[in-house]
Write a protein that holds these residues in place. Structure first.
Motif, PDB file in Angstrom:
ATOM      1  N   ALA A 194      45.368  84.406  17.216  1.00  0.00           N
ATOM      2  CA  ALA A 194      45.375  83.071  16.613  1.00  0.00           C
ATOM      3  C   ALA A 194      44.411  83.018  15.429  1.00  0.00           C
ATOM      4  O   ALA A 194      44.747  82.458  14.385  1.00  0.00           O
ATOM      5  N   VAL A 195      43.239  83.605  15.579  1.00  0.00           N
ATOM      6  CA  VAL A 195      42.264  83.620  14.491  1.00  0.00           C
ATOM      7  C   VAL A 195      42.817  84.408  13.308  1.00  0.00           C
ATOM      8  O   VAL A 195      42.667  83.998  12.150  1.00  0.00           O
ATOM      9  N   THR A 196      43.471  85.503  13.570  1.00  0.00           N
ATOM     10  CA  THR A 196      44.086  86.298  12.504  1.00  0.00           C
ATOM     11  C   THR A 196      45.156  85.483  11.779  1.00  0.00           C
ATOM     12  O   THR A 196      45.239  85.525  10.546  1.00  0.00           O
ATOM     13  N   ARG A 197      45.953  84.704  12.522  1.00  0.00           N
ATOM     14  CA  ARG A 197      46.974  83.847  11.897  1.00  0.00           C
ATOM     15  C   ARG A 197      46.328  82.776  11.017  1.00  0.00           C
ATOM     16  O   ARG A 197      46.813  82.500   9.920  1.00  0.00           O
ATOM     17  N   VAL A 198      45.244  82.189  11.483  1.00  0.00           N
ATOM     18  CA  VAL A 198      44.552  81.161  10.701  1.00  0.00           C
ATOM     19  C   VAL A 198      43.989  81.773   9.420  1.00  0.00           C
ATOM     20  O   VAL A 198      44.133  81.207   8.330  1.00  0.00           O
ATOM     21  N   VAL A 220      34.153  84.414  16.696  1.00  0.00           N
ATOM     22  CA  VAL A 220      35.004  83.807  17.711  1.00  0.00           C
ATOM     23  C   VAL A 220      34.204  83.742  19.004  1.00  0.00           C
ATOM     24  O   VAL A 220      33.661  84.752  19.453  1.00  0.00           O
ATOM     25  N   GLN A 221      34.126  82.546  19.553  1.00  0.00           N
ATOM     26  CA  GLN A 221      33.411  82.369  20.808  1.00  0.00           C
ATOM     27  C   GLN A 221      34.251  81.440  21.678  1.00  0.00           C
ATOM     28  O   GLN A 221      34.358  80.246  21.393  1.00  0.00           O
ATOM     29  N   GLY A 222      34.859  82.004  22.707  1.00  0.00           N
ATOM     30  CA  GLY A 222      35.743  81.208  23.555  1.00  0.00           C
ATOM     31  C   GLY A 222      36.896  80.672  22.734  1.00  0.00           C
ATOM     32  O   GLY A 222      37.588  81.420  22.066  1.00  0.00           O
ATOM     33  N   GLN A 223      37.078  79.370  22.753  1.00  0.00           N
ATOM     34  CA  GLN A 223      38.158  78.727  22.012  1.00  0.00           C
ATOM     35  C   GLN A 223      37.709  78.202  20.648  1.00  0.00           C
ATOM     36  O   GLN A 223      38.431  77.466  20.001  1.00  0.00           O
ATOM     37  N   GLN A 224      36.520  78.588  20.196  1.00  0.00           N
ATOM     38  CA  GLN A 224      36.019  78.139  18.908  1.00  0.00           C
ATOM     39  C   GLN A 224      35.967  79.303  17.923  1.00  0.00           C
ATOM     40  O   GLN A 224      35.752  80.445  18.318  1.00  0.00           O
ATOM     41  N   CYS A 225      36.155  78.968  16.660  1.00  0.00           N
ATOM     42  CA  CYS A 225      36.158  79.988  15.617  1.00  0.00           C
ATOM     43  C   CYS A 225      35.424  79.452  14.393  1.00  0.00           C
ATOM     44  O   CYS A 225      35.527  78.273  14.056  1.00  0.00           O
ATOM     45  N   PHE A 226      34.709  80.338  13.745  1.00  0.00           N
ATOM     46  CA  PHE A 226      33.992  80.027  12.508  1.00  0.00           C
ATOM     47  C   PHE A 226      34.399  81.090  11.508  1.00  0.00           C
ATOM     48  O   PHE A 226      34.223  82.282  11.768  1.00  0.00           O
TER      49      PHE A 226
END
Length: 88
Positions: A13-17, A78-84
């Motif tokens: 998901a982070v990669t998609r964002v 990325v930490q749990g369901q949070q991303c910076f």
């Protein structure tokens, strides 16, 4: 207490964002709601807003004010369901 587990789906998901922002065009702004929760918070050096419409307005203004804006994601946390994400 251990930090929340980061799953492969979270990483995907982070990669998609990150890819979304690196390829962002004015036409893509309407799709921001597919990436952000309705009450998501967005903060950068110039803005701090909550909610998809407010986030969309920031990016719409960016395309009005700048000539050919673009993002290059330079880092992620990325930490749990949070991303910076950090970007230039």
């Amino acid at each position: 207490m251990q930090p929340p587990e980061i799953t492969a789906s979270t990483e995907q998901a982070v990669t998609r964002v990150a890819a979304f922002f690196e390829q962002l065009s004015l036409a893509d702004i309407a799709a921001i709601g597919q990436l952000y929760a309705p009450d998501a918070r967005f903060k950068d050096p110039f803005n701090e807003v909550q909610g998809v419409p407010a986030i969309q307005a920031i990016f719409a203004h960016m395309f009005e004010a700048l000539e050919q804006p673009r993002f290059v994601v330079t880092g992620r946390v990325v930490q749990g369901q949070q991303c910076f994400l950090t970007w230039d």
